[in-house]
Design an enzyme around this catalytic site. Structure first.
Site, PDB file in Angstrom:
ATOM      1  N   ASP A  67       0.812  -1.218   0.000  1.00 12.80           N
ATOM      2  CA  ASP A  67       0.000   0.000   0.000  1.00 12.80           C
ATOM      3  C   ASP A  67       0.844   1.267   0.000  1.00 12.80           C
ATOM      4  O   ASP A  67       2.055   1.225   0.183  1.00 12.80           O
ATOM      5  CB  ASP A  67      -0.969  -0.018   1.199  1.00 12.80           C
ATOM      6  N   ASN A 136      -7.800  -3.425  14.308  1.00 15.61           N
ATOM      7  CA  ASN A 136      -9.162  -3.814  13.907  1.00 15.61           C
ATOM      8  C   ASN A 136      -9.143  -4.994  12.929  1.00 15.61           C
ATOM      9  O   ASN A 136     -10.160  -5.317  12.344  1.00 15.61           O
ATOM     10  CB  ASN A 136      -9.895  -2.609  13.281  1.00 15.61           C
ATOM     11  N   HIS A 138      -7.321  -5.156  10.159  1.00 16.95           N
ATOM     12  CA  HIS A 138      -7.064  -4.843   8.741  1.00 16.95           C
ATOM     13  C   HIS A 138      -5.738  -5.437   8.282  1.00 16.95           C
ATOM     14  O   HIS A 138      -4.806  -5.592   9.069  1.00 16.95           O
ATOM     15  CB  HIS A 138      -7.166  -3.338   8.445  1.00 16.95           C
ATOM     16  N   GLU A 143      -9.898  -2.336   5.334  1.00 14.36           N
ATOM     17  CA  GLU A 143     -10.557  -2.083   6.612  1.00 14.36           C
ATOM     18  C   GLU A 143     -11.766  -2.996   6.776  1.00 14.36           C
ATOM     19  O   GLU A 143     -12.299  -3.510   5.791  1.00 14.36           O
ATOM     20  CB  GLU A 143     -11.033  -0.622   6.641  1.00 14.36           C
TER      21      GLU A 143
HETATM   22  C1  F6R Z   1       1.398  -1.605   6.192  1.00 12.49           C
HETATM   23  C2  F6R Z   1       0.061  -2.179   6.241  1.00 12.49           C
HETATM   24  C3  F6R Z   1      -0.763  -2.215   7.472  1.00 12.49           C
HETATM   25  C4  F6R Z   1       0.022  -2.565   8.726  1.00 12.49           C
HETATM   26  C5  F6R Z   1      -0.894  -2.574   9.947  1.00 12.49           C
HETATM   27  C6  F6R Z   1      -0.122  -2.841  11.222  1.00 12.49           C
HETATM   28  O1  F6R Z   1       1.943  -1.689   4.890  1.00 12.49           O
HETATM   29  O2  F6R Z   1      -0.398  -2.614   5.234  1.00 12.49           O
HETATM   30  O3  F6R Z   1      -1.804  -3.138   7.302  1.00 12.49           O
HETATM   31  O4  F6R Z   1       0.625  -3.814   8.557  1.00 12.49           O
HETATM   32  O5  F6R Z   1      -1.536  -1.348  10.059  1.00 12.49           O
HETATM   33  O6  F6R Z   1       0.729  -1.765  11.470  1.00 12.49           O
HETATM   34  P1  F6R Z   1       1.790  -1.792  12.633  1.00 12.49           P
HETATM   35  O7  F6R Z   1       2.811  -2.823  12.252  1.00 12.49           O
HETATM   36  O8  F6R Z   1       2.399  -0.410  12.637  1.00 12.49           O
HETATM   37  O9  F6R Z   1       1.072  -2.141  13.885  1.00 12.49           O
END
Ligand code: F6R
Length: 241
Positions: A67, A136, A138, A143
């Protein structure tokens, strides 16, 4: 599904890094699907260390990231492009021309999503997709919703995600409100998936993702349907199981 529980974040990072290193050794020209966020930082440090010791060669590796924020230029230090150069690409011998992310500044969102999907297909698909998981549930920026999204798409970020990410920006107002993300369909096409999870604050969500009903309300639960998933988490992340 293979599940590895490690003592702490450092050991989780090392175990996950070993899995990625094995992939590179087995197939030097593999396509890695990569993630940003806090969770993979330790893992990237191990990959860099092993590269510096001469144990890993990234010269033929191709990468596609999950992303990118919409509206941020690559030069912005909060863009995922910047993150990847800072944490991995700039520190190993990967060819910059073989590293791909959605273009946050693309003028036409639909065309950009189509281009990214086509690109992944033209590379022959992802051999190993690394994923982190949001509080959550994701994955990527998929989401919780009413349906599993299929392909790369432009997402409106949820308030909870903006809240979680504001620590990296001057204020919540500075967090972009939209992002490009591989869809669940894109992620599920990867040949192998490696999910890394750390911390007690994700323990309840992880339990539901691995053992609860498969539902778009908890996007990571879809991984139960993938034939080759490895989960590496620390003891805190598994504390509710
Ligand atoms: C990042 C991504 C997100 C993160 C998720 C967890 O490229 O796609 O899905 O993997 O938000 O983020 P952290 O590791 O910061 O808790």
């Amino acid at each position: 599904m293979r599940i590895y529980k490690t003592e702490d974040y450092k050991k989780m990072s090392k175990k996950a890094a070993r899995i990625i290193a094995s992939q590179i050794i087995m197939k030097p020209n593999c396509v890695l699907g990569l993630a940003t966020g806090s969770t993979p930082i330790g893992l990237y440090k191990y990959l860099v260390k092993w590269y510096q010791k001469g144990e890993l060669d990234f010269s033929e590796v191709v990468s596609v990231n999950l992303d990118e924020y919409k509206g941020l230029p690559k030069s912005n230090d909060q863009s995922y492009d910047y993150f990847m150069r800072d944490n991995l690409f700039g520190l190993v011998n990967i060819d910059a021309a073989n590293t791909y992310l959605p273009d946050g500044l693309a003028e036409d969102s639909d065309l950009e999503c189509e281009r990214y999907e086509r690109l992944i297909r033209s590379l022959g698909g992802v051999d190993l997709q690394l994923l982190g998981m949001g509080h959550n549930g994701h994955i990527g920026f998929n989401e919780p919703g009413d349906a599993f999204d299929l392909a790369t798409h432009c997402v409106d970020l949820q308030p909870s995600t903006i809240e979680a990410n504001k620590r990296f920006f001057a204020s919540a107002d500075d967090v972009p409100k939209q992002a490009y993300s591989m869809g669940i369909g894109t992620i599920m096409k990867a040949k192998k998936i490696l999910l890394i999870v750390s911390g007690e604050d994700k323990a309840e969500t992880l339990k539901k993702a691995l053992h609860g009903p498969i539902t778009p309300k908890l996007p990571a639960s879809v991984l139960q349907l993938h034939p080759d998933v490895t989960v590496v988490g620390d003891a805190a992340a598994f504390s509710k199981m």
